[in-house]
Design a protein around this motif. Sequence first.
Motif, PDB file in Angstrom:
ATOM      1  N   GLU A  27      11.215 -22.540  43.223  1.00 32.83           N
ATOM      2  CA  GLU A  27       9.809 -21.547  42.573  1.00 32.83           C
ATOM      3  C   GLU A  27      10.950 -20.033  42.000  1.00 32.83           C
ATOM      4  O   GLU A  27      11.423 -18.929  42.426  1.00 32.83           O
ATOM      5  CB  GLU A  27       8.914 -20.987  43.721  1.00 32.83           C
ATOM      6  N   LEU A  30       9.400 -17.772  36.137  1.00 38.66           N
ATOM      7  CA  LEU A  30       9.807 -18.555  34.698  1.00 38.66           C
ATOM      8  C   LEU A  30       9.117 -18.057  32.810  1.00 38.66           C
ATOM      9  O   LEU A  30       8.243 -17.892  33.027  1.00 38.66           O
ATOM     10  CB  LEU A  30       9.642 -20.223  34.089  1.00 38.66           C
ATOM     11  N   GLU A  32       8.795 -18.324  28.342  1.00 45.75           N
ATOM     12  CA  GLU A  32       9.375 -18.826  27.705  1.00 45.75           C
ATOM     13  C   GLU A  32       9.003 -18.405  26.228  1.00 45.75           C
ATOM     14  O   GLU A  32       8.166 -17.598  26.448  1.00 45.75           O
ATOM     15  CB  GLU A  32       8.272 -20.038  27.235  1.00 45.75           C
ATOM     16  N   LYS A 307       5.850 -16.673  34.234  1.00 43.70           N
ATOM     17  CA  LYS A 307       4.401 -17.438  34.711  1.00 43.70           C
ATOM     18  C   LYS A 307       5.757 -16.908  36.617  1.00 43.70           C
ATOM     19  O   LYS A 307       6.475 -16.394  36.186  1.00 43.70           O
ATOM     20  CB  LYS A 307       4.330 -18.901  35.133  1.00 43.70           C
ATOM     21  N   VAL A 310       6.977 -20.042  39.588  1.00 45.81           N
ATOM     22  CA  VAL A 310       7.439 -21.646  39.356  1.00 45.81           C
ATOM     23  C   VAL A 310       7.784 -22.627  39.916  1.00 45.81           C
ATOM     24  O   VAL A 310       9.080 -22.186  40.371  1.00 45.81           O
ATOM     25  CB  VAL A 310       6.807 -21.406  37.841  1.00 45.81           C
ATOM     26  N   SER A 312      10.447 -24.712  39.855  1.00 40.27           N
ATOM     27  CA  SER A 312      10.991 -25.399  37.865  1.00 40.27           C
ATOM     28  C   SER A 312      12.154 -26.266  38.977  1.00 40.27           C
ATOM     29  O   SER A 312      12.806 -26.074  39.510  1.00 40.27           O
ATOM     30  CB  SER A 312      11.732 -24.349  37.393  1.00 40.27           C
ATOM     31  N   THR A 335       5.312 -31.814  33.098  1.00 39.94           N
ATOM     32  CA  THR A 335       5.728 -30.258  32.787  1.00 39.94           C
ATOM     33  C   THR A 335       5.598 -28.938  31.888  1.00 39.94           C
ATOM     34  O   THR A 335       4.007 -29.673  31.586  1.00 39.94           O
ATOM     35  CB  THR A 335       7.497 -31.031  31.907  1.00 39.94           C
ATOM     36  N   GLN A 338       9.126 -23.872  29.544  1.00 39.17           N
ATOM     37  CA  GLN A 338      10.236 -23.786  29.782  1.00 39.17           C
ATOM     38  C   GLN A 338      10.918 -23.036  29.109  1.00 39.17           C
ATOM     39  O   GLN A 338      10.563 -22.814  27.919  1.00 39.17           O
ATOM     40  CB  GLN A 338      10.570 -25.884  29.244  1.00 39.17           C
ATOM     41  N   GLU A 344       9.115 -25.843  33.702  1.00 38.75           N
ATOM     42  CA  GLU A 344       8.014 -26.016  35.323  1.00 38.75           C
ATOM     43  C   GLU A 344       8.058 -26.961  35.494  1.00 38.75           C
ATOM     44  O   GLU A 344       7.823 -28.272  34.643  1.00 38.75           O
ATOM     45  CB  GLU A 344       7.022 -25.117  35.097  1.00 38.75           C
ATOM     46  N   LEU A 346       4.597 -29.387  37.335  1.00 38.49           N
ATOM     47  CA  LEU A 346       3.304 -29.284  37.629  1.00 38.49           C
ATOM     48  C   LEU A 346       2.528 -30.337  38.947  1.00 38.49           C
ATOM     49  O   LEU A 346       2.547 -30.231  39.211  1.00 38.49           O
ATOM     50  CB  LEU A 346       2.613 -29.426  36.330  1.00 38.49           C
TER      51      LEU A 346
END
Length: 359
Positions: A27, A30, A32, A307, A310, A312, A335, A338, A344, A346
């Motif tokens: 966790e 993240l 992008e 986020k 996350v 990941s 996913t 990124q 990530e 989901l």
Amino acid sequence: MKLIRIFIISLIIFSCSKEQDKILPTETTLTESVYSSVTIQPDSLYQAYAIVAGILDANLVDEGALVSKGETIMQIINNTPKLNSQNAKFALDLAKENYNGSAAILSSIEEEIAAAKLKYKNDSINYFRQKNLWDNNIGSKAEFDARKLNYDLASNNLKLLSSKYNRTKNELLTTVKQAQNNYQTSLITTKDFAVNSKINGKVYALYKEPGEIITTMEPLAAIGSATNFIIEMLVDEVDIVQISEEQDVLINLDAYADKVFKGKVSKIYPQKDQRNQTFKVEAIFENPPEVLYPGLSGEANIVIATKNKVLSIPKSYIIDGNKVKTDEGLVTITTGLQNMELIEVLTGIAKDTYIYNPE
């Protein structure tokens, strides 16, 4: 016995390497982002051109000099326009003098009008005196007709002179206005031979030296803001739809290798550069470096989304774009965000699911 030891050691090493190939999802926060190249340019940077062709007489400022809006930075040789301007000024002065009446044109007409008024007055008195006599049957018809003719001629002459005066005055006024326009035009032409700054800023480049030929097609100088700089970024066409104004930008400049500067997207140019298939995007610094120069280069990451907490995994652990290897075999995952290293997850695996490196 020795062979057994070697086998056990090899088995331990192999087992350890296998253990290192499997990991648990983590966790993390993240972010992008979209990568782009960066070039630093002064705000309001433009290239100055000459309106007329000629020969450069002098550069009136040096590169790096601060200039004010309207300040002349270059002078082109303009002897002919100067002479034309002087001649236009002489013509204007003469036209004004004629119009103001100090010359002989209007004053002579005024003198003629004054004399005509006196004659008209005298002939009027004689005519009406003779008319009264004639009405009382005194005097001759010939004398009455002569006095009436003189009166009519004096009246017509006064009207003609008044009309001539007004017409001449209007013509002189028109001449003054035309001379004024010619003089203003000559001044504009003279100004065309001076290259002025359009902004308050700094001269970043001078492209011509005194004595060189000047054309209207070649830039003579580069002028831009002395204090405000913009970040020019080239974004690939596949990423441009994710960019919007006010997005955060993280900038690394080659001149400041160990520092990361923050900025905000300020402008997106809608026209694609067909040569490199990119779009130009501008950003402004939130806390700019103390020293900046035009042309400084680097790279930037435009933050698309962020986020917290996350789930990941490394992107290198993904197989065929949406699968990971687990203790239960290949599992399909969904996913999300990124970056260059992480992506990530989901759905499909939990944080206690071990995944294996496919390599």
